[in-house]
Design a protein around this motif. Sequence first.
Motif, mmCIF file in Angstrom:
data_model
loop_
_atom_site.group_PDB
_atom_site.id
_atom_site.type_symbol
_atom_site.label_atom_id
_atom_site.label_comp_id
_atom_site.label_asym_id
_atom_site.label_seq_id
_atom_site.Cartn_x
_atom_site.Cartn_y
_atom_site.Cartn_z
ATOM 1 N N TRP A 300 0.958 -1.492 0.065
ATOM 2 C CA TRP A 300 -0.166 -0.097 -0.317
ATOM 3 C C TRP A 300 0.756 1.803 0.087
ATOM 4 C CZ3 TRP A 300 -5.123 1.236 -1.277
ATOM 5 C CH2 TRP A 300 -5.846 -0.034 -1.385
ATOM 6 N N HIS A 301 2.195 1.175 0.641
ATOM 7 C CA HIS A 301 2.846 2.759 0.320
ATOM 8 C C HIS A 301 3.465 2.638 -0.310
ATOM 9 C CE1 HIS A 301 5.931 5.199 2.023
ATOM 10 N NE2 HIS A 301 7.151 4.851 1.852
ATOM 11 N N ALA A 302 3.399 1.457 -0.899
ATOM 12 C CA ALA A 302 4.265 1.769 -2.059
ATOM 13 C C ALA A 302 3.038 2.124 -4.040
ATOM 14 C CB ALA A 302 4.808 0.474 -3.266
ATOM 15 N N ALA A 303 1.966 2.155 -3.573
ATOM 16 C CA ALA A 303 1.053 2.089 -4.164
ATOM 17 C C ALA A 303 0.899 3.773 -4.334
ATOM 18 C CB ALA A 303 -0.184 1.516 -4.639
ATOM 19 N N ARG A 304 1.355 4.009 -2.829
ATOM 20 C CA ARG A 304 0.671 5.754 -2.542
ATOM 21 C C ARG A 304 2.006 6.562 -3.266
ATOM 22 N NH1 ARG A 304 -1.438 4.305 2.241
ATOM 23 N NH2 ARG A 304 0.187 3.076 3.528
ATOM 24 N N ARG A 305 3.126 6.233 -3.264
ATOM 25 C CA ARG A 305 4.360 6.748 -3.414
ATOM 26 C C ARG A 305 4.091 6.557 -5.680
ATOM 27 N NH1 ARG A 305 9.247 6.984 -1.944
ATOM 28 N NH2 ARG A 305 9.641 7.912 -3.409
ATOM 29 N N ALA A 306 3.709 5.644 -5.845
ATOM 30 C CA ALA A 306 3.503 5.750 -7.106
ATOM 31 C C ALA A 306 2.274 7.030 -7.384
ATOM 32 C CB ALA A 306 2.853 4.610 -7.721
ATOM 33 N N GLU A 308 2.037 9.267 -6.168
ATOM 34 C CA GLU A 308 2.079 10.932 -6.092
ATOM 35 C C GLU A 308 3.636 10.799 -7.139
ATOM 36 O OE1 GLU A 308 4.010 10.404 -2.141
ATOM 37 O OE2 GLU A 308 2.438 10.416 -1.200
ATOM 38 N N SER A 309 3.134 9.618 -8.154
ATOM 39 C CA SER A 309 5.016 9.946 -8.873
ATOM 40 C C SER A 309 4.131 10.814 -9.912
ATOM 41 C CB SER A 309 5.376 8.834 -8.877
ATOM 42 O OG SER A 309 6.265 9.718 -9.957
ATOM 43 N N THR A 310 4.907 12.181 -10.749
ATOM 44 C CA THR A 310 3.948 12.535 -11.554
ATOM 45 C C THR A 310 4.716 12.103 -12.556
ATOM 46 O OG1 THR A 310 6.597 14.189 -12.190
ATOM 47 C CG2 THR A 310 4.129 14.956 -10.354
ATOM 48 N N GLU A 311 6.321 10.716 -12.811
ATOM 49 C CA GLU A 311 6.376 10.360 -13.810
ATOM 50 C C GLU A 311 5.184 8.679 -14.493
ATOM 51 O OE1 GLU A 311 9.318 12.336 -14.858
ATOM 52 O OE2 GLU A 311 9.137 10.337 -15.750
ATOM 53 N N SER A 312 4.811 8.550 -13.167
ATOM 54 C CA SER A 312 4.042 7.129 -13.594
ATOM 55 C C SER A 312 2.357 7.994 -13.734
ATOM 56 C CB SER A 312 3.794 6.189 -12.275
ATOM 57 O OG SER A 312 3.068 6.719 -11.101
ATOM 58 N N GLY A 313 2.374 9.215 -13.588
ATOM 59 C CA GLY A 313 0.826 9.447 -13.300
ATOM 60 C C GLY A 313 0.007 8.549 -12.948
ATOM 61 N N THR A 314 -0.055 8.205 -11.589
ATOM 62 C CA THR A 314 -1.167 6.691 -10.746
ATOM 63 C C THR A 314 -2.100 7.282 -10.079
ATOM 64 O OG1 THR A 314 0.996 6.447 -9.036
ATOM 65 C CG2 THR A 314 0.733 5.431 -10.381
ATOM 66 N N ARG A 315 -2.913 6.193 -10.059
ATOM 67 C CA ARG A 315 -3.596 6.374 -9.200
ATOM 68 C C ARG A 315 -4.687 6.007 -8.518
ATOM 69 N NH1 ARG A 315 -2.924 10.579 -10.861
ATOM 70 N NH2 ARG A 315 -3.919 12.349 -12.367
#
Length: 320
Positions: A300-306, A308-315
């Motif tokens: 879950w922490h890795a998902a939150r970091r992703a 926040e990453s502007t490179e990955s554009g994750t949600r």
Amino acid sequence: MPGEEGVGRDGGAKLRFGVVTGYPQEDPTSRSLLRACASLGTATALAPASIGVEVDGGDGIRLRFGQLPVEEFDVLLLLRGLGPGGDFDVQLLAYRLLEEEGHLVINSLDALLSARDKLRTGALLARAGVPTPPAVVVQQPGDLAAAFARVGSPAIAKPQWGSLGDGIELLGDDERGRARAARLLEERGAIYLQAFVDHGGRDLRLFVVGDRVEAAMERRAPPDELRTNLQIGGVATEIHPDRELREIAVRAARAIGLDWAGVDVAIGPAGPTVLEVNGSPGWEGIDRTTRRDMGQAIAWHAARRANESTESGTRVEGGE
């Protein structure tokens, strides 16, 4: 935490986790993290020996794990990053290039290397104001007397690099202890001496993920043993640390730069002090002791970091 269906990338596609481990089946920690990541998206075990680097004057640098370009992943979790097989120096360089190329890698290479280096760890903790025992590193036999005078007697001799309590010895400032220290210095080229904290054979392991202590346990050493590690027969009990202990553990992990860490704390005559910060902790024992799931917390922490990453554009829909 939101349910599994709430984790997505680019408005819907699931997150793509790459777990770097050379032991995806043999290592319980690797199995735990792969299972947790798979519950939130797709999880792929990436062997350190499979990483390849291409340098092209026109196209720059390309990195792959086998046939998979690193761009296939939203986040890479560096869990068991060396071996089996391949060249360790190449693997370390590749992880550094991954970060320099802007890929999200956790824990970061520099943080992991700092955690394995006792001198670097002690310096970072002291600089951040985190309580840690006084320590001295010397390279010349003539400096041993001053080193013992600085840290006191008895002192803990440790290899400068390493973890899991391997190679530690309790040495007194007497003829026998000084002779042993001199032999260790000759064998290793340098000796790391840390002040002994009399904790009565008990210490605390606090498992930090992000800015939280997710689980904690007290460990008791087996008879006639300095170390409290569960692998050598230590006995563990779940604890619920107070605010001071939680803050110390989080500050220690943050000082080293780790996203997740096992922080070992002793309660000595002067209060709590950080003995070690492990950047590659196993969590089978703390999971079993506390009935919590550290793999899930890290995923879950890795998902939150992703996210926040502007490179990955994750949600992460509905995330914290």
